[in-house]
Motif scaffolding. Structure first.
Motif, mmCIF file in Angstrom:
data_model
loop_
_atom_site.group_PDB
_atom_site.id
_atom_site.type_symbol
_atom_site.label_atom_id
_atom_site.label_comp_id
_atom_site.label_asym_id
_atom_site.label_seq_id
_atom_site.Cartn_x
_atom_site.Cartn_y
_atom_site.Cartn_z
ATOM 1 N N ALA A 14 0.834 -1.208 0.000
ATOM 2 C CA ALA A 14 0.000 0.000 0.000
ATOM 3 C C ALA A 14 0.865 1.253 0.000
ATOM 4 O O ALA A 14 0.602 2.209 -0.739
ATOM 5 N N VAL A 15 1.899 1.216 0.843
ATOM 6 C CA VAL A 15 2.795 2.377 0.923
ATOM 7 C C VAL A 15 3.537 2.577 -0.393
ATOM 8 O O VAL A 15 3.646 3.708 -0.898
ATOM 9 N N LEU A 16 4.061 1.504 -0.978
ATOM 10 C CA LEU A 16 4.780 1.609 -2.250
ATOM 11 C C LEU A 16 3.873 2.128 -3.364
ATOM 12 O O LEU A 16 4.271 2.973 -4.173
ATOM 13 N N SER A 17 2.664 1.609 -3.392
ATOM 14 C CA SER A 17 1.717 2.037 -4.413
ATOM 15 C C SER A 17 1.378 3.519 -4.261
ATOM 16 O O SER A 17 1.315 4.273 -5.246
ATOM 17 N N PHE A 18 1.204 3.952 -3.025
ATOM 18 C CA PHE A 18 0.883 5.352 -2.775
ATOM 19 C C PHE A 18 2.060 6.268 -3.111
ATOM 20 O O PHE A 18 1.881 7.342 -3.705
ATOM 21 N N ILE A 19 3.256 5.849 -2.768
ATOM 22 C CA ILE A 19 4.454 6.646 -3.076
ATOM 23 C C ILE A 19 4.612 6.805 -4.588
ATOM 24 O O ILE A 19 4.935 7.887 -5.093
ATOM 25 N N LEU A 20 4.392 5.716 -5.326
ATOM 26 C CA LEU A 20 4.470 5.780 -6.785
ATOM 27 C C LEU A 20 3.476 6.800 -7.337
ATOM 28 O O LEU A 20 3.817 7.622 -8.199
ATOM 29 N N ALA A 21 2.252 6.755 -6.826
ATOM 30 C CA ALA A 21 1.222 7.689 -7.290
ATOM 31 C C ALA A 21 1.602 9.134 -6.974
ATOM 32 O O ALA A 21 1.420 10.034 -7.803
ATOM 33 N N VAL A 22 2.141 9.353 -5.768
ATOM 34 C CA VAL A 22 2.528 10.706 -5.365
ATOM 35 C C VAL A 22 3.665 11.230 -6.233
ATOM 36 O O VAL A 22 3.653 12.395 -6.674
ATOM 37 N N ILE A 23 4.653 10.406 -6.505
ATOM 38 C CA ILE A 23 5.781 10.829 -7.350
ATOM 39 C C ILE A 23 5.298 11.188 -8.755
ATOM 40 O O ILE A 23 5.664 12.236 -9.310
ATOM 41 N N LEU A 24 4.489 10.322 -9.343
ATOM 42 C CA LEU A 24 3.989 10.582 -10.692
ATOM 43 C C LEU A 24 3.099 11.814 -10.738
ATOM 44 O O LEU A 24 3.160 12.609 -11.682
ATOM 45 N N TYR A 25 2.266 11.980 -9.697
ATOM 46 C CA TYR A 25 1.394 13.149 -9.669
ATOM 47 C C TYR A 25 2.207 14.432 -9.474
ATOM 48 O O TYR A 25 1.886 15.479 -10.044
ATOM 49 N N GLY A 26 3.263 14.352 -8.685
ATOM 50 C CA GLY A 26 4.143 15.509 -8.505
ATOM 51 C C GLY A 26 4.798 15.913 -9.821
ATOM 52 O O GLY A 26 4.912 17.107 -10.127
#
Length: 364
Positions: free
Chosen positions: A276-288
């Motif tokens: 869950a954490v990895l998936s969320f971090i990926l989304a945050v990086i891409l959205y940034g």
């Protein structure tokens, strides 16, 4: 019209092509007649409008209203209209500007001074884009972020680089440069006439200055989704030649960001917290990364936040534009235009080879 009679001031001919522009022409002309500090005349070219466009043009006593001639075969309506206006113009500078623009006080004087300061024969501003509906806020920042990445003002304004572009909503050009490249008549059938004219100008040895011009002019390009769909279908495949590839990238970006957030939620519900954490971090990086790109389009914070929803819409319009251009016909304001395959490539040289100056060079 002449704002101030001064011997040292060059006359600027403001040419406004207008086809069914009753919703915006009045505000445009009000902002133009109020310009000060420079001599100018205003020519509105009524392009066979069926609404109140001509009536609005005539309501301004200082504005000269002319009619566009019948559209010649293989010409676009805008090229036909602005060519008619240029033939009637008396100025040593021409400002071609769209009927949906609003010009800030003193902007014409400042633009002329800026062109002279930079030694530019062509100055073009990318106006501040007004967006009101959710669809506008979602789509327009995505498109203008791509434009900012593909047509970088510093490259366009650099005489040592071949990059050339202009925004037809605000295009100030000297009569000398305009006539040297053959004007809009030399690119009569080109749908993307502003970029084609800029390429002809730069290839002929004249300097271009191009920048974001929120301090000079603003516009609301489209007022509903059908207008946006028709307008961007006409232009996107020409602006972005690798349309299918770009559509795939932007759609994948949307899926990865949305999927990352959804995956984080699902993994968390099932108790797989590391995933869950990895998936969320990926989304945050891409959205940034996405927001960093969107901010370069100069839209409001609310529009930038809506822009994520514009990614699949942008992909759809890219593919639609590519398909219709491949079929050979696009429509705009009730007219169908043939799309030439070479129009979609940035290295197209038709406009350059057609200009009188280019022909003279080829004979040297």
């Amino acid at each position: 019209m002449s704002a101030h009679k001064r011997v040292s001031s060059p006359l600027v001919s403001i040419i406004v092509p207008a086809r069914n522009e009753e919703a915006s022409l009045g505000a445009c002309l009000e902002s133009l007649v109020a310009q000060t500090g420079v001599d100018f005349e205003i020519i509105v070219v009524n392009d066979h409008s069926t609404d109140r466009t001509a009536e609005i043009g005539r309501s301004f006593s200082s504005v000269r209203l002319i009619g566009a001639p019948d559209l010649p075969a293989s010409w676009t309506g805008k090229n036909n209209a602005v060519t008619a206006g240029a033939k009637e113009a008396r100025g040593s500078w021409f400002l071609f500007t769209d009927a949906d623009t609003v010009h800030l006080p003193g902007s014409l004087r400042k633009a002329l001074a800026e062109a002279e300061e930079h030694g530019a024969a062509l100055l073009s501003y990318s106006p501040e884009q007004e967006v009101h509906s959710f669809g506008e806020k979602a789509l327009m920042p995505v498109i203008f972020a791509e434009l900012a990445a593909n047509f970088r003002p510093q490259d366009v304004s650099n005489p040592a680089l071949p990059a050339a572009a202009a925004n037809g909503q605000y295009l100030l050009i000297s009569r000398q440069a305009y006539e040297a490249v053959g004007g809009h008549a030399a690119i009569a059938g080109n749908i993307l006439e502003d970029v084609a004219l800029a390429r002809a100008v730069k290839a002929s040895g004249f300097k271009i200055f191009f920048r974001y011009g929120a301090d000079a002019v603003r516009t609301r390009m489209y007022r509903n989704f059908p207008q946006m769909r028709e307008g961007w279908t006409k232009n996107l495949a020409l602006l972005f030649p690798s349309a299918k590839r770009l559509a795939t990238i932007r759609l994948a970006e949307f899926v990865l960001i949305a999927g990352g957030v959804l995956g984080a939620i699902l993994f968390a519900v099932k108790g797989f917290m590391p995933l869950a954490v990895l998936s969320f971090i990926l989304a945050v990086i891409l959205y940034g990364m996405f927001l960093h790109r969107i901010r370069k389009a100069h839209f409001s914070r609310s529009a930038s936040l809506c822009a994520f929803a514009g990614l699949p819409l942008f992909a759809y319009l890219l593919l639609r534009s590519s398909l219709l251009h491949r079929r050979g016909t696009v429509e705009w304001k009730g007219r169908a235009y043939a799309s030439k395959p070479t129009d979609a490539r940035p290295e197209v040289r038709e406009a350059l080879l057609a200009s009188p100056l280019a022909k003279r060079k080829s004979n040297i």
